[in-house]
Design a protein around this motif. Structure first.
Motif, PDB file in Angstrom:
ATOM      1  N   ALA A 196      49.471 -21.806 -22.895  1.00 55.53           N
ATOM      2  CA  ALA A 196      49.804 -22.068 -21.496  1.00 55.53           C
ATOM      3  C   ALA A 196      49.625 -23.549 -21.172  1.00 55.53           C
ATOM      4  N   ALA A 197      48.556 -24.158 -21.701  1.00 56.49           N
ATOM      5  CA  ALA A 197      48.324 -25.585 -21.454  1.00 56.49           C
ATOM      6  C   ALA A 197      49.422 -26.433 -22.084  1.00 56.49           C
ATOM      7  N   VAL A 198      49.838 -26.082 -23.306  1.00 55.25           N
ATOM      8  CA  VAL A 198      50.893 -26.840 -23.989  1.00 55.25           C
ATOM      9  C   VAL A 198      52.221 -26.688 -23.245  1.00 55.25           C
ATOM     10  N   ALA A 199      52.515 -25.470 -22.786  1.00 52.72           N
ATOM     11  CA  ALA A 199      53.762 -25.244 -22.047  1.00 52.72           C
ATOM     12  C   ALA A 199      53.757 -26.013 -20.727  1.00 52.72           C
ATOM     13  N   ALA A 200      52.634 -25.984 -20.020  1.00 54.68           N
ATOM     14  CA  ALA A 200      52.553 -26.716 -18.755  1.00 54.68           C
ATOM     15  C   ALA A 200      52.662 -28.208 -18.988  1.00 54.68           C
ATOM     16  N   LEU A 201      52.068 -28.700 -20.081  1.00 53.88           N
ATOM     17  CA  LEU A 201      52.168 -30.127 -20.398  1.00 53.88           C
ATOM     18  C   LEU A 201      53.607 -30.516 -20.689  1.00 53.88           C
ATOM     19  N   ALA A 202      54.348 -29.648 -21.362  1.00 57.39           N
ATOM     20  CA  ALA A 202      55.767 -29.929 -21.606  1.00 57.39           C
ATOM     21  C   ALA A 202      56.535 -29.993 -20.288  1.00 57.39           C
ATOM     22  N   ASN A 203      56.181 -29.115 -19.343  1.00 56.60           N
ATOM     23  CA  ASN A 203      56.822 -29.159 -18.027  1.00 56.60           C
ATOM     24  C   ASN A 203      56.466 -30.437 -17.272  1.00 56.60           C
ATOM     25  N   GLN A 229      53.306 -32.822 -10.467  1.00 60.11           N
ATOM     26  CA  GLN A 229      51.964 -32.566  -9.943  1.00 60.11           C
ATOM     27  C   GLN A 229      51.608 -31.091 -10.069  1.00 60.11           C
ATOM     28  N   GLN A 230      52.550 -30.231  -9.742  1.00 59.28           N
ATOM     29  CA  GLN A 230      52.305 -28.790  -9.818  1.00 59.28           C
ATOM     30  C   GLN A 230      52.071 -28.364 -11.267  1.00 59.28           C
ATOM     31  N   ALA A 231      52.920 -28.840 -12.190  1.00 59.45           N
ATOM     32  CA  ALA A 231      52.751 -28.488 -13.600  1.00 59.45           C
ATOM     33  C   ALA A 231      51.460 -29.063 -14.160  1.00 59.45           C
ATOM     34  N   LEU A 232      51.072 -30.250 -13.678  1.00 58.93           N
ATOM     35  CA  LEU A 232      49.834 -30.866 -14.136  1.00 58.93           C
ATOM     36  C   LEU A 232      48.620 -30.029 -13.734  1.00 58.93           C
ATOM     37  N   SER A 233      48.651 -29.480 -12.523  1.00 59.88           N
ATOM     38  CA  SER A 233      47.558 -28.614 -12.084  1.00 59.88           C
ATOM     39  C   SER A 233      47.458 -27.377 -12.971  1.00 59.88           C
ATOM     40  N   ALA A 282      44.675 -24.413 -17.412  1.00 55.91           N
ATOM     41  CA  ALA A 282      44.781 -23.738 -18.700  1.00 55.91           C
ATOM     42  C   ALA A 282      43.965 -24.452 -19.767  1.00 55.91           C
ATOM     43  N   ALA A 283      43.964 -25.781 -19.745  1.00 54.07           N
ATOM     44  CA  ALA A 283      43.202 -26.541 -20.725  1.00 54.07           C
ATOM     45  C   ALA A 283      41.703 -26.328 -20.546  1.00 54.07           C
ATOM     46  N   ALA A 284      41.260 -26.174 -19.294  1.00 54.87           N
ATOM     47  CA  ALA A 284      39.846 -25.902 -19.046  1.00 54.87           C
ATOM     48  C   ALA A 284      39.442 -24.556 -19.634  1.00 54.87           C
ATOM     49  N   ARG A 285      40.343 -23.564 -19.536  1.00 53.47           N
ATOM     50  CA  ARG A 285      40.049 -22.253 -20.123  1.00 53.47           C
ATOM     51  C   ARG A 285      40.092 -22.311 -21.644  1.00 53.47           C
ATOM     52  N   ALA A 286      41.027 -23.108 -22.200  1.00 49.03           N
ATOM     53  CA  ALA A 286      41.134 -23.221 -23.666  1.00 49.03           C
ATOM     54  C   ALA A 286      39.974 -24.003 -24.255  1.00 49.03           C
ATOM     55  N   ASP A 287      39.416 -24.949 -23.490  1.00 49.50           N
ATOM     56  CA  ASP A 287      38.258 -25.739 -23.899  1.00 49.50           C
ATOM     57  C   ASP A 287      38.529 -26.501 -25.209  1.00 49.50           C
ATOM     58  N   VAL A 288      39.669 -27.202 -25.242  1.00 51.30           N
ATOM     59  CA  VAL A 288      40.027 -28.052 -26.382  1.00 51.30           C
ATOM     60  C   VAL A 288      39.997 -29.495 -25.897  1.00 51.30           C
ATOM     61  N   PRO A 289      38.987 -30.278 -26.283  1.00 49.96           N
ATOM     62  CA  PRO A 289      38.842 -31.643 -25.746  1.00 49.96           C
ATOM     63  C   PRO A 289      40.076 -32.521 -25.955  1.00 49.96           C
ATOM     64  N   ALA A 290      40.707 -32.452 -27.132  1.00 48.67           N
ATOM     65  CA  ALA A 290      41.873 -33.299 -27.406  1.00 48.67           C
ATOM     66  C   ALA A 290      43.018 -32.970 -26.453  1.00 48.67           C
TER      67      ALA A 290
END
Length: 293
Positions: free
Chosen positions: A35-42, A56-60, A65-73
């Motif tokens: 989900a984080a990767v898809a939103a980042l592509a958007n 802005q909406q896609a960034l939110s 999603a990245a906070a839930r995935a907990d992947v620092p990179a």
């Protein structure tokens, strides 16, 4: 696989094809990482299309999603994408001085109805009308010179020196100038006109704006490609920019001497790197669409 293909298309500047790949993706049902990767592509697609509100909406969505995935990179990559919204994206010529603009200000200018001579993408834009001139550099040089002189006129000898790169104009240069101006006049006829004056030519339009890249000089596009932190070969840079390897090598040598890039490896294994650029975004320096044949 769909997300990888979409991000590849974004890098190539094929925005419509990337959008069609991303459209069926439902971020709400994806695992946090995807989900984080898809939103980042958007986010990338919206930024490249100058749709700041959508970005802005896609960034939110990407941040959550990245906070839930907990992947620092991944979190760092999303933070870098968000920072692009606050950085200088281009410069606008106002009363003889260059004024820095952020992405939302560029988007507002594009929607203002002004005739925008876009030196970031080498095109003329007025509302829904777009005239790409990347493959016709002389015409774009003339158009930019006329736009910079607006509402006044540009001197013939100055136009010849700028477009044909010669200091000593003769009748053949003046005849060629008339031909090129005639070609440009025909192309921009739907949105503007060009009139001859006693000293040169003048662009006639209700409102004219000139956009330039945030980085001065021809190294701007090169730095845009290197700014992602990836290692590039000289041949890959030449292919992406549409220049010869020798031209790219000379530009890299100048940037290396200035401490803005560094090389690793030797001979054919040599790769070029640059630190992430701060203070401005390179969104508008990336290709709108690469020629494919």
């Amino acid at each position: 696989a769909r997300l990888i293909a979409a991000r590849r298309l974004l890098l190539l500047g094929r925005l419509a094809a990337a959008a069609s790949l991303l459209a069926p993706v439902d971020i709400a049902v994806l695992p946090p990482l995807l989900a984080a990767v898809a939103a980042l592509a958007n986010v990338e697609l919206a930024l490249r299309s100058l749709r700041v509100d959508d970005a802005q909406q896609a960034l939110s969505q990407a941040q959550q999603a990245a906070a839930r995935a907990d992947v620092p990179a991944l979190q760092a990559e999303i933070a870098e994408a968000g920072a692009a919204l606050a950085r200088t994206a281009a410069r606008r010529l106002v009363d003889g001085h260059w004024q820095p603009l952020r992405l939302h200000e560029v988007a507002s200018l594009m929607a203002s109805g002004a005739l925008v001579v876009d030196a970031c993408r080498h095109a003329l834009r007025v509302d829904d009308f777009t005239l790409p001139l990347a493959r016709r550099p002389i015409l774009f040089t003339l158009l930019r010179a006329l736009a910079e002189a607006w509402p006044g006129d540009a001197d013939r000898d100055a136009l010849i020196a700028r477009a044909f790169r010669t200091r000593h104009a003769d009748e053949t240069h003046r005849a060629r100038l008339r031909v090129e101006v005639g070609r440009l006049r025909a192309l921009i006829k739907p949105v503007a006109g060009i009139e001859a004056s006693s000293r040169g030519f003048a662009l006639r339009a209700r409102s004219v704006a000139v956009l330039a890249p945030p980085i001065d000089g021809d190294a701007g596009e090169l730095m845009a490609l290197l700014s992602d932190g990836a290692a590039w070969s000289t041949s890959a840079l030449a292919l992406a920019l549409g220049d010869s390897q020798r031209t790219v090598q000379r530009a890299l040598a100048e940037l290396e001497a200035a401490g803005r890039v560094r090389a690793i490896g030797q001979t054919r294994a040599r790769r070029w790197l640059a630190p992430p650029l701060t203070g401005f975004t390179t969104i508008l320096l990336l290709p709108a669409a690469l020629p494919l044949g």
